[in-house]
Design a protein around this motif. Structure first.
Motif, PDB file in Angstrom:
ATOM      1  N   PRO A  40     110.917 123.750  14.108  1.00 47.76           N
ATOM      2  CA  PRO A  40     109.375 123.822  13.993  1.00 47.76           C
ATOM      3  C   PRO A  40     108.493 123.244  15.004  1.00 47.76           C
ATOM      4  N   ARG A  41     107.614 123.851  15.475  1.00 48.38           N
ATOM      5  CA  ARG A  41     106.885 123.231  16.578  1.00 48.38           C
ATOM      6  C   ARG A  41     106.276 122.098  16.422  1.00 48.38           C
ATOM      7  N   GLU A  42     106.095 121.512  15.220  1.00 50.43           N
ATOM      8  CA  GLU A  42     105.528 120.013  14.855  1.00 50.43           C
ATOM      9  C   GLU A  42     106.621 119.160  15.509  1.00 50.43           C
ATOM     10  N   TRP A  43     107.949 119.474  15.249  1.00 46.84           N
ATOM     11  CA  TRP A  43     108.971 118.621  15.563  1.00 46.84           C
ATOM     12  C   TRP A  43     108.965 118.338  17.213  1.00 46.84           C
ATOM     13  N   TYR A  44     108.830 119.438  17.923  1.00 44.46           N
ATOM     14  CA  TYR A  44     108.505 119.442  19.547  1.00 44.46           C
ATOM     15  C   TYR A  44     107.698 118.488  19.723  1.00 44.46           C
ATOM     16  N   VAL A  45     106.402 118.478  19.266  1.00 46.46           N
ATOM     17  CA  VAL A  45     105.180 117.971  19.620  1.00 46.46           C
ATOM     18  C   VAL A  45     105.404 116.340  19.271  1.00 46.46           C
ATOM     19  N   THR A  46     106.130 116.177  17.976  1.00 50.15           N
ATOM     20  CA  THR A  46     106.289 114.750  17.715  1.00 50.15           C
ATOM     21  C   THR A  46     107.389 114.086  18.701  1.00 50.15           C
ATOM     22  N   HIS A  47     108.240 114.955  18.950  1.00 48.29           N
ATOM     23  CA  HIS A  47     109.476 114.270  19.721  1.00 48.29           C
ATOM     24  C   HIS A  47     108.866 113.877  21.229  1.00 48.29           C
ATOM     25  N   ASN A  48     108.038 114.952  21.905  1.00 49.59           N
ATOM     26  CA  ASN A  48     107.453 114.738  23.145  1.00 49.59           C
ATOM     27  C   ASN A  48     106.537 113.420  23.142  1.00 49.59           C
ATOM     28  N   ARG A  49     105.630 113.311  22.017  1.00 48.08           N
ATOM     29  CA  ARG A  49     104.660 112.308  21.840  1.00 48.08           C
ATOM     30  C   ARG A  49     105.377 110.922  21.788  1.00 48.08           C
ATOM     31  N   ARG A  50     106.494 111.020  21.218  1.00 50.05           N
ATOM     32  CA  ARG A  50     107.437 109.648  21.149  1.00 50.05           C
ATOM     33  C   ARG A  50     107.911 109.121  22.412  1.00 50.05           C
ATOM     34  N   LEU A  51     108.445 110.435  23.144  1.00 49.27           N
ATOM     35  CA  LEU A  51     108.876 109.866  24.328  1.00 49.27           C
ATOM     36  C   LEU A  51     107.838 109.357  25.483  1.00 49.27           C
ATOM     37  N   LYS A  52     106.721 110.130  25.478  1.00 45.49           N
ATOM     38  CA  LYS A  52     105.841 109.558  26.260  1.00 45.49           C
ATOM     39  C   LYS A  52     105.157 108.275  25.707  1.00 45.49           C
ATOM     40  N   ALA A  53     105.230 108.063  24.413  1.00 44.02           N
ATOM     41  CA  ALA A  53     104.674 106.775  24.006  1.00 44.02           C
ATOM     42  C   ALA A  53     105.768 105.588  24.464  1.00 44.02           C
ATOM     43  N   MET A  54     106.974 105.971  24.539  1.00 40.51           N
ATOM     44  CA  MET A  54     108.131 104.908  24.890  1.00 40.51           C
ATOM     45  C   MET A  54     107.880 104.860  26.378  1.00 40.51           C
ATOM     46  N   ARG A  55     107.732 105.564  27.013  1.00 39.55           N
ATOM     47  CA  ARG A  55     107.599 105.535  28.554  1.00 39.55           C
ATOM     48  C   ARG A  55     106.414 104.553  29.044  1.00 39.55           C
ATOM     49  N   LEU A  56     105.279 104.989  28.058  1.00 39.05           N
ATOM     50  CA  LEU A  56     103.998 103.945  28.340  1.00 39.05           C
ATOM     51  C   LEU A  56     104.211 102.466  27.766  1.00 39.05           C
ATOM     52  N   ALA A  57     104.884 102.270  26.795  1.00 38.72           N
ATOM     53  CA  ALA A  57     105.146 101.127  26.252  1.00 38.72           C
ATOM     54  C   ALA A  57     106.186 100.305  27.193  1.00 38.72           C
ATOM     55  N   ILE A  58     107.102 100.903  27.888  1.00 37.78           N
ATOM     56  CA  ILE A  58     107.891 100.225  28.451  1.00 37.78           C
ATOM     57  C   ILE A  58     107.361  99.638  29.884  1.00 37.78           C
ATOM     58  N   ALA A  59     106.292 100.774  30.603  1.00 40.01           N
ATOM     59  CA  ALA A  59     105.413 100.459  31.756  1.00 40.01           C
ATOM     60  C   ALA A  59     104.703  99.252  31.367  1.00 40.01           C
ATOM     61  N   LEU A  60     103.891  99.356  30.229  1.00 41.23           N
ATOM     62  CA  LEU A  60     103.071  98.219  29.949  1.00 41.23           C
ATOM     63  C   LEU A  60     103.811  96.905  29.613  1.00 41.23           C
ATOM     64  N   LEU A  61     104.907  96.842  29.262  1.00 37.57           N
ATOM     65  CA  LEU A  61     105.725  95.658  29.073  1.00 37.57           C
ATOM     66  C   LEU A  61     106.190  94.919  30.587  1.00 37.57           C
ATOM     67  N   ASP A  62     106.591  96.094  31.408  1.00 33.33           N
ATOM     68  CA  ASP A  62     106.804  95.718  32.718  1.00 33.33           C
ATOM     69  C   ASP A  62     105.612  95.263  33.498  1.00 33.33           C
ATOM     70  N   SER A  63     104.400  95.468  33.093  1.00 34.15           N
ATOM     71  CA  SER A  63     103.115  95.142  33.640  1.00 34.15           C
ATOM     72  C   SER A  63     102.814  93.715  33.143  1.00 34.15           C
ATOM     73  N   GLY A  64     103.327  93.274  32.093  1.00 40.20           N
ATOM     74  CA  GLY A  64     103.079  91.890  31.392  1.00 40.20           C
ATOM     75  C   GLY A  64     102.052  91.941  30.273  1.00 40.20           C
ATOM     76  N   VAL A  65     101.847  93.166  29.801  1.00 44.80           N
ATOM     77  CA  VAL A  65     101.074  93.446  28.434  1.00 44.80           C
ATOM     78  C   VAL A  65     102.096  93.403  27.446  1.00 44.80           C
ATOM     79  N   TYR A  66     102.235  92.468  26.725  1.00 41.94           N
ATOM     80  CA  TYR A  66     103.188  91.971  25.704  1.00 41.94           C
ATOM     81  C   TYR A  66     102.777  92.261  24.308  1.00 41.94           C
ATOM     82  N   LEU A  67     101.640  92.199  24.158  1.00 40.34           N
ATOM     83  CA  LEU A  67     100.942  92.276  22.542  1.00 40.34           C
ATOM     84  C   LEU A  67     100.319  93.356  22.497  1.00 40.34           C
ATOM     85  N   PRO A  68     100.352  94.056  21.470  1.00 38.97           N
ATOM     86  CA  PRO A  68      99.759  95.417  21.121  1.00 38.97           C
ATOM     87  C   PRO A  68      98.426  95.121  21.374  1.00 38.97           C
ATOM     88  N   GLY A  69      97.434  94.068  20.587  1.00 38.62           N
ATOM     89  CA  GLY A  69      96.384  93.769  20.986  1.00 38.62           C
ATOM     90  C   GLY A  69      95.914  93.659  22.490  1.00 38.62           C
TER      91      GLY A  69
END
Length: 104
Positions: A40-69
């Protein structure tokens, strides 16, 4: 001699460095593959959103942002622009903070 004196000093992070630490961008983008068909289309939207969020989380961790706050929407969107990703929605920004919170 104390044991602490023998340990090598860690590299500076964004929070401890005098100047901003530059992100190391990947040498070459990962080869894209087609997603499996028939879901279903919803699966693809969620899948791509998770990938994007993981990429961003990794980039933030690499830049020194360690806490969600520390990861405000503006910071996440600035990081997205820096790594060449379309600006994330509020939902994706929330997901980035969730990844940072639960993957500790």
């Amino acid at each position: 001699m104390p044991a602490a004196a023998l340990k090598p000093k860690p590299l500076p992070t964004q929070s401890t460095a005098k100047r901003p630490v530059l992100l190391e961008l990947p040498c070459a983008p990962v080869e894209k593959r087609a997603l499996p068909a028939g879901r279903p289309r919803e699966w693809y939207v969620t899948h791509n959103r998770r990938l994007k969020a993981m990429r961003l989380a990794i980039a933030l961790l690499d830049s020194g942002v360690y806490l969600p706050g520390q990861a405000r929407n503006a910071k996440i969107r600035t990081t997205a622009e820096l790594i060449g990703v379309h600006p994330p929605s509020d939902t994706t920004c929330h997901m980035v903070r969730a990844f940072m919170r639960y993957n500790r």
